[in-house]
Design a protein around this motif. Structure first.
Motif, PDB file in Angstrom:
ATOM      1  N   LEU A  71     -18.441  -0.053  10.476  1.00 45.62           N
ATOM      2  CA  LEU A  71     -19.485   0.170  11.476  1.00 45.62           C
ATOM      3  C   LEU A  71     -19.275  -0.724  12.688  1.00 45.62           C
ATOM      4  N   HIS A  72     -19.465  -0.148  13.862  1.00 42.12           N
ATOM      5  CA  HIS A  72     -19.466  -0.941  15.083  1.00 42.12           C
ATOM      6  C   HIS A  72     -20.831  -1.611  15.212  1.00 42.12           C
ATOM      7  N   GLU A  73     -20.948  -2.512  16.159  1.00 44.91           N
ATOM      8  CA  GLU A  73     -22.189  -3.265  16.338  1.00 44.91           C
ATOM      9  C   GLU A  73     -23.402  -2.354  16.499  1.00 44.91           C
ATOM     10  N   SER A  74     -23.272  -1.287  17.283  1.00 44.71           N
ATOM     11  CA  SER A  74     -24.426  -0.407  17.497  1.00 44.71           C
ATOM     12  C   SER A  74     -24.844   0.272  16.189  1.00 44.71           C
ATOM     13  N   GLY A  75     -23.884   0.687  15.392  1.00 41.83           N
ATOM     14  CA  GLY A  75     -24.197   1.287  14.097  1.00 41.83           C
ATOM     15  C   GLY A  75     -24.874   0.290  13.176  1.00 41.83           C
ATOM     16  N   GLN A  76     -24.424  -0.955  13.237  1.00 41.67           N
ATOM     17  CA  GLN A  76     -25.045  -2.009  12.434  1.00 41.67           C
ATOM     18  C   GLN A  76     -26.493  -2.222  12.864  1.00 41.67           C
ATOM     19  N   MET A  77     -26.743  -2.166  14.170  1.00 40.81           N
ATOM     20  CA  MET A  77     -28.105  -2.355  14.670  1.00 40.81           C
ATOM     21  C   MET A  77     -29.028  -1.238  14.178  1.00 40.81           C
ATOM     22  N   TYR A  78     -28.529  -0.003  14.217  1.00 44.00           N
ATOM     23  CA  TYR A  78     -29.325   1.118  13.716  1.00 44.00           C
ATOM     24  C   TYR A  78     -29.585   0.966  12.218  1.00 44.00           C
ATOM     25  N   LEU A  79     -28.573   0.585  11.470  1.00 45.68           N
ATOM     26  CA  LEU A  79     -28.724   0.431  10.029  1.00 45.68           C
ATOM     27  C   LEU A  79     -29.730  -0.674   9.700  1.00 45.68           C
ATOM     28  N   GLU A  80     -29.665  -1.761  10.419  1.00 47.11           N
ATOM     29  CA  GLU A  80     -30.626  -2.844  10.209  1.00 47.11           C
ATOM     30  C   GLU A  80     -32.041  -2.389  10.569  1.00 47.11           C
ATOM     31  N   ALA A  81     -32.174  -1.622  11.632  1.00 46.47           N
ATOM     32  CA  ALA A  81     -33.491  -1.103  12.030  1.00 46.47           C
ATOM     33  C   ALA A  81     -34.052  -0.190  10.943  1.00 46.47           C
ATOM     34  N   ILE A  82     -33.215   0.654  10.388  1.00 44.98           N
ATOM     35  CA  ILE A  82     -33.644   1.542   9.301  1.00 44.98           C
ATOM     36  C   ILE A  82     -34.092   0.704   8.110  1.00 44.98           C
ATOM     37  N   HIS A  83     -33.347  -0.336   7.812  1.00 41.00           N
ATOM     38  CA  HIS A  83     -33.712  -1.243   6.714  1.00 41.00           C
ATOM     39  C   HIS A  83     -35.107  -1.832   6.938  1.00 41.00           C
ATOM     40  N   VAL A  84     -35.347  -2.351   8.123  1.00 41.45           N
ATOM     41  CA  VAL A  84     -36.633  -2.970   8.443  1.00 41.45           C
ATOM     42  C   VAL A  84     -37.760  -1.936   8.332  1.00 41.45           C
ATOM     43  N   LEU A  85     -37.532  -0.750   8.884  1.00 39.33           N
ATOM     44  CA  LEU A  85     -38.563   0.288   8.849  1.00 39.33           C
ATOM     45  C   LEU A  85     -38.852   0.758   7.426  1.00 39.33           C
ATOM     46  N   LEU A  86     -37.808   0.843   6.596  1.00 35.76           N
ATOM     47  CA  LEU A  86     -38.010   1.260   5.205  1.00 35.76           C
ATOM     48  C   LEU A  86     -38.740   0.197   4.391  1.00 35.76           C
ATOM     49  N   GLN A  87     -38.743  -1.044   4.857  1.00 35.56           N
ATOM     50  CA  GLN A  87     -39.526  -2.094   4.196  1.00 35.56           C
ATOM     51  C   GLN A  87     -41.013  -1.886   4.452  1.00 35.56           C
ATOM     52  N   LYS A  88     -41.319  -1.247   5.585  1.00 35.71           N
ATOM     53  CA  LYS A  88     -42.711  -1.039   5.985  1.00 35.71           C
ATOM     54  C   LYS A  88     -43.266   0.303   5.518  1.00 35.71           C
ATOM     55  N   SER A  89     -42.387   1.292   5.360  1.00 38.14           N
ATOM     56  CA  SER A  89     -42.815   2.641   5.000  1.00 38.14           C
ATOM     57  C   SER A  89     -41.719   3.324   4.184  1.00 38.14           C
ATOM     58  N   GLU A  90     -42.127   4.098   3.190  1.00 34.35           N
ATOM     59  CA  GLU A  90     -41.145   4.816   2.365  1.00 34.35           C
ATOM     60  C   GLU A  90     -40.524   5.982   3.112  1.00 34.35           C
ATOM     61  N   LYS A  91     -41.240   6.510   4.093  1.00 34.80           N
ATOM     62  CA  LYS A  91     -40.774   7.692   4.804  1.00 34.80           C
ATOM     63  C   LYS A  91     -40.617   7.384   6.288  1.00 34.80           C
ATOM     64  N   GLU A  99     -28.834  -4.914   4.008  1.00 35.83           N
ATOM     65  CA  GLU A  99     -29.398  -6.157   3.464  1.00 35.83           C
ATOM     66  C   GLU A  99     -28.595  -7.369   3.914  1.00 35.83           C
ATOM     67  N   GLN A 100     -27.279  -7.208   3.955  1.00 40.09           N
ATOM     68  CA  GLN A 100     -26.417  -8.296   4.425  1.00 40.09           C
ATOM     69  C   GLN A 100     -26.700  -8.599   5.900  1.00 40.09           C
ATOM     70  N   LEU A 101     -26.809  -7.567   6.709  1.00 42.18           N
ATOM     71  CA  LEU A 101     -27.101  -7.761   8.133  1.00 42.18           C
ATOM     72  C   LEU A 101     -28.460  -8.404   8.338  1.00 42.18           C
ATOM     73  N   TYR A 102     -29.442  -7.933   7.592  1.00 41.82           N
ATOM     74  CA  TYR A 102     -30.790  -8.482   7.721  1.00 41.82           C
ATOM     75  C   TYR A 102     -30.833  -9.944   7.290  1.00 41.82           C
ATOM     76  N   GLU A 103     -30.123 -10.276   6.229  1.00 49.23           N
ATOM     77  CA  GLU A 103     -30.058 -11.669   5.783  1.00 49.23           C
ATOM     78  C   GLU A 103     -29.437 -12.541   6.873  1.00 49.23           C
ATOM     79  N   ARG A 104     -28.350 -12.073   7.460  1.00 55.20           N
ATOM     80  CA  ARG A 104     -27.718 -12.825   8.543  1.00 55.20           C
ATOM     81  C   ARG A 104     -28.696 -13.052   9.687  1.00 55.20           C
ATOM     82  N   HIS A 105     -29.365 -11.980  10.059  1.00 52.79           N
ATOM     83  CA  HIS A 105     -30.306 -12.066  11.178  1.00 52.79           C
ATOM     84  C   HIS A 105     -31.422 -13.066  10.883  1.00 52.79           C
ATOM     85  N   THR A 106     -32.030 -12.973   9.720  1.00 47.78           N
ATOM     86  CA  THR A 106     -33.171 -13.833   9.415  1.00 47.78           C
ATOM     87  C   THR A 106     -32.757 -15.296   9.261  1.00 47.78           C
ATOM     88  N   ILE A 107     -31.633 -15.541   8.623  1.00 42.23           N
ATOM     89  CA  ILE A 107     -31.195 -16.934   8.452  1.00 42.23           C
ATOM     90  C   ILE A 107     -30.789 -17.551   9.788  1.00 42.23           C
TER      91      ILE A 107
END
Length: 123
Positions: free
Chosen positions: A3-23, A72-80
Motif C-alpha cells: 500500500l502507498h501512503e494514501s491507501g494506508q490513510m484510507y485503511l486507517e480511517a476505515i479502522h477508526v470508523l469501524l471502531q465506532k460503528s459496525e456498518k 491495526e499496525q498503522l493505528y498503533e504507530r499513529h497513536t504511539i
C-alpha cells in the motif's frame, strides 16, 4: 500488494470508523477524511482489489484479516507517535498531524525502538 501512503490513510480511517460503528460505507470514509466521492471510490476499489477490504452489495465495508492486521499496525504507530510527541510537549493538533506523516515512513525497526522507549517512559 504493498500500500502507498494514501491507501494506508484510507485503511486507517476505515479502522477508526469501524471502531465506532459496525456498518460504514464509502461516504462515511469520505466525510471522515474530507475527500471527494471520486477519490474515495478509487481508493476503495484499490483496497478491495488488494484484498484489504470487502464491500457487500449494500455498500458496507468490512476488513479482511490482512486489512485488519495492517490497519491495526498503522493505528498503533499513529497513536504511539502522537502520544509520545504530546508527552514531549507538542500540542495535540501538531502531534497528530506529524504522527500521520511519520507513521508512513518510519521503519519497523525504528518504530519498535520508539514504542519500547515510549512504553518505558509511560511507566
Amino acid at each position: 500488494m504493498a500500500l502507498h501512503e494514501s491507501g494506508q490513510m484510507y485503511l486507517e480511517a476505515i479502522h477508526v470508523l469501524l471502531q465506532k460503528s459496525e456498518k460504514i460505507r464509502a461516504i462515511d470514509v469520505g466525510a471522515y477524511l474530507g475527500y471527494s466521492k471520486p477519490s474515495v471510490s478509487r481508493a476503495i476499489g484499490i483496497l478491495k482489489k488488494g484484498g484489504y477490504i470487502f464491500v457487500d452489495e449494500d455498500g458496507y465495508i468490512t476488513m479482511s484479516a490482512e486489512g485488519k492486521q495492517v490497519s491495526e499496525q498503522l493505528y498503533e504507530r499513529h497513536t504511539i507517535i502522537s502520544s509520545l510527541l504530546m508527552a514531549l510537549g507538542v500540542d495535540e493538533e501538531t502531534a497528530t498531524e506529524d504522527a500521520c506523516r511519520i507513521e508512513h515512513v518510519i521503519s519497523d525497526r525504528s518504530f519498535a525502538a520508539v514504542k519500547e522507549h515510549y512504553l518505558e517512559f509511560k511507566k
